[in-house]
Design a protein around this motif. Sequence first.
Motif, short mmCIF file in Angstrom:
data_model
loop_
_atom_site.label_atom_id
_atom_site.label_comp_id
_atom_site.label_asym_id
_atom_site.label_seq_id
_atom_site.Cartn_x
_atom_site.Cartn_y
_atom_site.Cartn_z
N ASN A 5 -16.81 13.68 -69.06
CA ASN A 5 -16.16 12.38 -68.98
C ASN A 5 -14.97 12.37 -68.01
N LEU A 6 -14.98 13.30 -67.06
CA LEU A 6 -13.86 13.35 -66.11
C LEU A 6 -14.33 13.95 -64.79
N ALA A 7 -14.09 13.21 -63.70
CA ALA A 7 -14.41 13.71 -62.37
C ALA A 7 -13.24 13.46 -61.44
N GLY A 8 -13.10 14.32 -60.45
CA GLY A 8 -12.07 14.16 -59.43
C GLY A 8 -12.71 14.06 -58.06
N LEU A 9 -11.89 13.71 -57.07
CA LEU A 9 -12.39 13.50 -55.71
C LEU A 9 -11.76 14.51 -54.76
N ALA A 10 -12.63 15.19 -53.99
CA ALA A 10 -12.18 16.12 -52.95
C ALA A 10 -12.62 15.58 -51.59
N GLU A 11 -11.96 16.06 -50.54
CA GLU A 11 -12.33 15.63 -49.19
C GLU A 11 -13.74 16.10 -48.85
N TYR A 12 -14.38 15.32 -47.96
CA TYR A 12 -15.76 15.62 -47.57
C TYR A 12 -15.84 16.94 -46.79
N LYS A 13 -16.90 17.69 -47.08
CA LYS A 13 -17.22 18.91 -46.34
C LYS A 13 -18.72 18.94 -46.09
N ASP A 14 -19.11 19.56 -45.00
CA ASP A 14 -20.54 19.69 -44.70
C ASP A 14 -21.20 20.71 -45.62
N ASP A 15 -22.51 20.57 -45.75
CA ASP A 15 -23.35 21.55 -46.45
C ASP A 15 -23.03 21.67 -47.94
N ILE A 16 -22.51 20.60 -48.53
CA ILE A 16 -22.28 20.57 -49.98
C ILE A 16 -23.39 19.73 -50.60
N ARG A 17 -23.97 20.23 -51.71
CA ARG A 17 -25.08 19.53 -52.33
C ARG A 17 -24.78 19.21 -53.79
N GLU A 18 -25.37 18.10 -54.25
CA GLU A 18 -25.25 17.74 -55.66
C GLU A 18 -25.83 18.84 -56.54
N GLY A 19 -25.17 19.09 -57.65
CA GLY A 19 -25.64 20.10 -58.60
C GLY A 19 -25.03 21.47 -58.41
N GLN A 20 -24.35 21.70 -57.28
CA GLN A 20 -23.73 23.00 -57.07
C GLN A 20 -22.51 23.16 -57.98
N ASN A 21 -22.28 24.39 -58.40
CA ASN A 21 -21.04 24.71 -59.09
C ASN A 21 -19.92 24.79 -58.06
N ALA A 22 -18.71 24.51 -58.49
CA ALA A 22 -17.59 24.48 -57.55
C ALA A 22 -16.34 25.05 -58.19
#
Length: 321
Positions: free
Chosen positions: A239-256
């Motif tokens: 129930n909580l998400a934050g916003l980071a600056e855009y970077k290339d080669d990032i995909r949905e579902g990846q751990n960060a």
Amino acid sequence: MTETLVTTYQPEGQLIGSAENREFISSLQGLEKAMVSEKILEARAILCDNFQNLTVDLNGIKGIIEREETSLGSYSDGRIRDIAIITRVGKAVCFKVLKIEKDADGEPVVYLSRKAAQEECLDNYIMKLSCGDIIDVKVTHLEPFGCFCDVGCGVISLLPIDCISISRISHPSDRYQIGQFIKAIIKFIDYEAKKVSLTHKELLGTWEENAAKFQPGQTAAGIVRSVEQYGIFIELTPNLAGLAEYKDDIREGQNAAVYIKNIIPERMKIKLVLIDTYNNDPNGIIQKPSKPVYYIENGRIDLWRYSPPNCDKIIETNFNI
């Protein structure tokens, strides 16, 4: 909502191991008593014949659920999908005993009705619930648009994908697995069609409750949920998400791994710096969804407000409407 309602009509599979259930299905005399008292029992379906009749194992006694008694029906006119019958094989099914006869060899055959058990569950439990009531359900299957849940005696209700959590997900399998027991809230009741719809996100905490787990300057684990040109949304909790600056080669579902730059309650925002990403199965092992962490587990919710008190943007659910 009383404790009697909760314990009497449960998702299929919960009664089969109970001592009372075993006592009733252990003998012909027990099944006769269950027929007279109209007791709801459970046993395992072991066969589906060419006519979609189910054979049920009653401790060595043959039980039969004829096709028209297998379900309330999947269509508005009461017709039953073949797949809804076939997929019961190997699983626990609830039923009432309709009659006991003997076959050509003089062996007892017990005719059962799953439909009758579901009708009682609907009339005595589900249709007596109110919007906002918290109940226990079992996830039965997953679709891109949501997951279907057993709310009692095999009666199925939909939990739409947008009601699963505040943080956006691509598929319900990001949160659940089939057979999992979860909490859910009654979102809407159609008394004419005798159906209910479910929601779940209101149990996972408000923005403030989730944001309280983090502080600026910390580095936290997250999951990439959305990649946009203006930034990357990373889930810190369901129930909580934050916003980071855009970077290339990032995909949905990846751990960060993310650095928490700032937390701004009045704007309901968390600013992140993306440090690193990696696939969630680096060793070829598919991780199971985490067990939900509930801030509310029982009772009823009238009004749930996700937004902080000093935030102009209001996100809330009113169950009294």
